[in-house]
Design a protein around this motif. Structure first.
Motif, short mmCIF file in Angstrom:
data_model
loop_
_atom_site.label_atom_id
_atom_site.label_comp_id
_atom_site.label_asym_id
_atom_site.label_seq_id
_atom_site.Cartn_x
_atom_site.Cartn_y
_atom_site.Cartn_z
N ASP A 23 0.81 -1.22 0.00
CA ASP A 23 0.00 0.00 0.00
C ASP A 23 0.84 1.27 0.00
O ASP A 23 0.33 2.37 0.24
N GLY A 24 2.14 1.12 -0.26
CA GLY A 24 3.00 2.29 -0.38
C GLY A 24 3.69 2.71 0.90
O GLY A 24 4.52 3.63 0.89
N ARG A 25 3.39 2.04 2.02
CA ARG A 25 4.00 2.42 3.30
C ARG A 25 5.39 1.80 3.45
O ARG A 25 5.71 0.80 2.82
N GLN A 26 6.18 2.40 4.35
CA GLN A 26 7.43 1.79 4.75
C GLN A 26 7.15 0.79 5.87
O GLN A 26 6.04 0.71 6.38
N ARG A 27 8.16 0.01 6.24
CA ARG A 27 7.96 -1.08 7.21
C ARG A 27 7.42 -0.57 8.55
O ARG A 27 6.60 -1.23 9.18
N LEU A 28 7.89 0.59 9.00
CA LEU A 28 7.51 1.08 10.33
C LEU A 28 6.55 2.27 10.24
O LEU A 28 6.55 3.15 11.11
N GLN A 29 5.73 2.27 9.22
CA GLN A 29 4.76 3.36 9.03
C GLN A 29 3.34 2.85 9.26
O GLN A 29 2.95 1.80 8.75
N PHE A 30 2.57 3.60 10.04
CA PHE A 30 1.18 3.23 10.33
C PHE A 30 0.25 3.73 9.23
O PHE A 30 0.55 4.70 8.53
N ARG A 31 -0.89 3.07 9.10
CA ARG A 31 -1.94 3.56 8.23
C ARG A 31 -2.59 4.80 8.86
O ARG A 31 -2.41 5.04 10.06
N PRO A 32 -3.38 5.57 8.10
CA PRO A 32 -4.09 6.72 8.70
C PRO A 32 -4.97 6.26 9.86
O PRO A 32 -5.65 5.24 9.78
N ILE A 33 -4.93 7.03 10.95
CA ILE A 33 -5.69 6.70 12.16
C ILE A 33 -6.70 7.81 12.43
O ILE A 33 -6.36 9.00 12.33
N SER A 34 -7.93 7.45 12.74
CA SER A 34 -8.92 8.45 13.14
C SER A 34 -9.67 7.96 14.36
O SER A 34 -9.83 6.76 14.58
N VAL A 35 -10.14 8.91 15.18
CA VAL A 35 -10.81 8.61 16.45
C VAL A 35 -12.06 9.47 16.60
O VAL A 35 -12.03 10.67 16.29
N THR A 268 5.43 7.71 17.80
CA THR A 268 4.61 8.21 16.69
C THR A 268 3.14 7.93 16.93
O THR A 268 2.29 8.82 16.75
N LEU A 269 2.83 6.71 17.35
CA LEU A 269 1.44 6.32 17.56
C LEU A 269 0.80 7.14 18.67
O LEU A 269 -0.35 7.60 18.53
N ILE A 270 1.51 7.36 19.77
CA ILE A 270 0.97 8.14 20.89
C ILE A 270 0.72 9.59 20.46
O ILE A 270 -0.31 10.18 20.80
N ALA A 271 1.64 10.16 19.68
CA ALA A 271 1.47 11.54 19.22
C ALA A 271 0.23 11.68 18.34
O ALA A 271 -0.55 12.63 18.49
N VAL A 272 0.05 10.73 17.43
CA VAL A 272 -1.13 10.76 16.55
C VAL A 272 -2.41 10.57 17.35
O VAL A 272 -3.40 11.29 17.15
N LEU A 273 -2.39 9.61 18.28
CA LEU A 273 -3.58 9.36 19.10
C LEU A 273 -3.93 10.57 19.98
O LEU A 273 -5.11 10.93 20.09
N ASP A 274 -2.93 11.17 20.59
CA ASP A 274 -3.17 12.36 21.42
C ASP A 274 -3.86 13.45 20.60
O ASP A 274 -4.81 14.09 21.06
N SER A 275 -3.37 13.67 19.39
CA SER A 275 -3.95 14.69 18.51
C SER A 275 -5.38 14.33 18.12
O SER A 275 -6.28 15.19 18.15
#
Length: 289
Positions: A23-35, A268-275
């Motif tokens: 899907d074009g991501r690098q090995r340590l890259q997450f998919r888009p996250i929404s909450v 990275t995941l915590i920063a995205v989740l916090d936002s």
């Protein structure tokens, strides 16, 4: 199960080896996250989280109970996950029940620590009302709506968001109860305390495909894994729990390296989740006005 041709399997392996996934991501890259928070009004707290095409809901219900005799200074938390049969054909019948049980146990280990409560990401002592007599019991229910891999991480993210959305009623305790008497309590309908989520970890699962490991694996990538290690990490970089899946053994040095990578990826995941949580709560506040 995901049926892939030999060419498709080679495409997945080759892409991961070259750090460019399908899907074009690098090995340590997450998919888009929404909450989204507050999605179930009758719950004390709730949230919906999506990671790519994986879609889950978590709800929190708080009820007054009695602490366990061996842990009089701690409240109780129960986690139960349900995999909707409409989410994937494999969830129909026994397949869904087995995966639900596996996810429930995995989240218990990652978020609640050992049997003694040591290492728990959720502070159970904060749920005590009267030591040894009255505590809050938190019932955490998760629902898998759509599955495209990485369910454990997505559910943990939804639980963290739901806990941040949870209001626990303030409790007044009557004076005078002593000894074996159960104290009388008055539960407020108007005043609520926000649950402290500062210590609640995220879960990062590293999935080993070939010689490399990736984060946030899709269903197709998971079908090609040899093993996976899920690490729960809080915002201070502390490891709160670890579980391994898959039949292939891992050298201890590899496990240590995977934990180190998971700790780095968790930032990275915590920063995205916090936002995302902050944005979701801002929308809830605007709707309430």
């Amino acid at each position: 199960m995901v049926g892939l041709s030999a060419g498709e399997r080679q495409f997945i392996y080759g892409g991961i080896a070259q750090d460019l996934r399908s899907d074009g991501r690098q090995r340590l890259q997450f998919r888009p996250i929404s909450v989204q928070t507050g999605v179930i009004p009758q719950a004390n707290g709730s949230a919906r989280a999506t990671m790519g095409a994986t879609d889950v809901i978590a709800s929190i219900k708080a009820e007054l109970g009695k602490p366990a005799p061996l842990r009089p200074d701690k409240g109780k938390v129960s986690i139960f996950i349900d995999c909707s049969p409409t989410a994937a054909p494999v969830f129909e019948g026994r397949g869904g029940e087995e995966l639900s049980a596996e996810l429930s146990v995995g989240l218990q280990r990652c978020l609640l620590g050992g049997k003694s409560g040591a290492g728990a990401g959720i502070d159970l002592s904060s749920l005590i009302v009267v030591e040894g007599k009255v505590c809050w019991d938190l019932y955490i229910d998760g629902l898998v709506i759509s599955s495209d891999g990485n369910l454990l991480d997505a559910l943990a993210a939804a639980i963290k968001a739901a806990l941040s959305n949870t209001g626990i009623p303030k409790v007044s305790v009557s004076v005078g109860a002593s000894g074996e008497d159960q104290p009388e309590v008055d539960v407020s309908d108007e005043e609520f305390m926000q649950f402290d989520t500062s210590g609640v970890p995220v879960v990062v699962t590293l999935t080993k495909v070939g010689r490399h490991y990736i984060v946030d694996a899709t269903l197709e990538e998971e079908s090609q894994m040899s093993s996976a290690v899920s690490v729960s990490v809080n915002r201070h970089g502390r490891v709160c729990g670890l579980i391994k899946r898959g039949g292939t053994g891992l050298d201890p040095s590899v496990v240590l390296d995977m934990v180190s990578v998971a700790k780095h990826a968790s930032e990275t995941l915590i920063a995205v989740l916090d936002s995302e949580i902050a944005s979701a709560e801002a929308i809830d506040d605007d709707d309430a006005i």
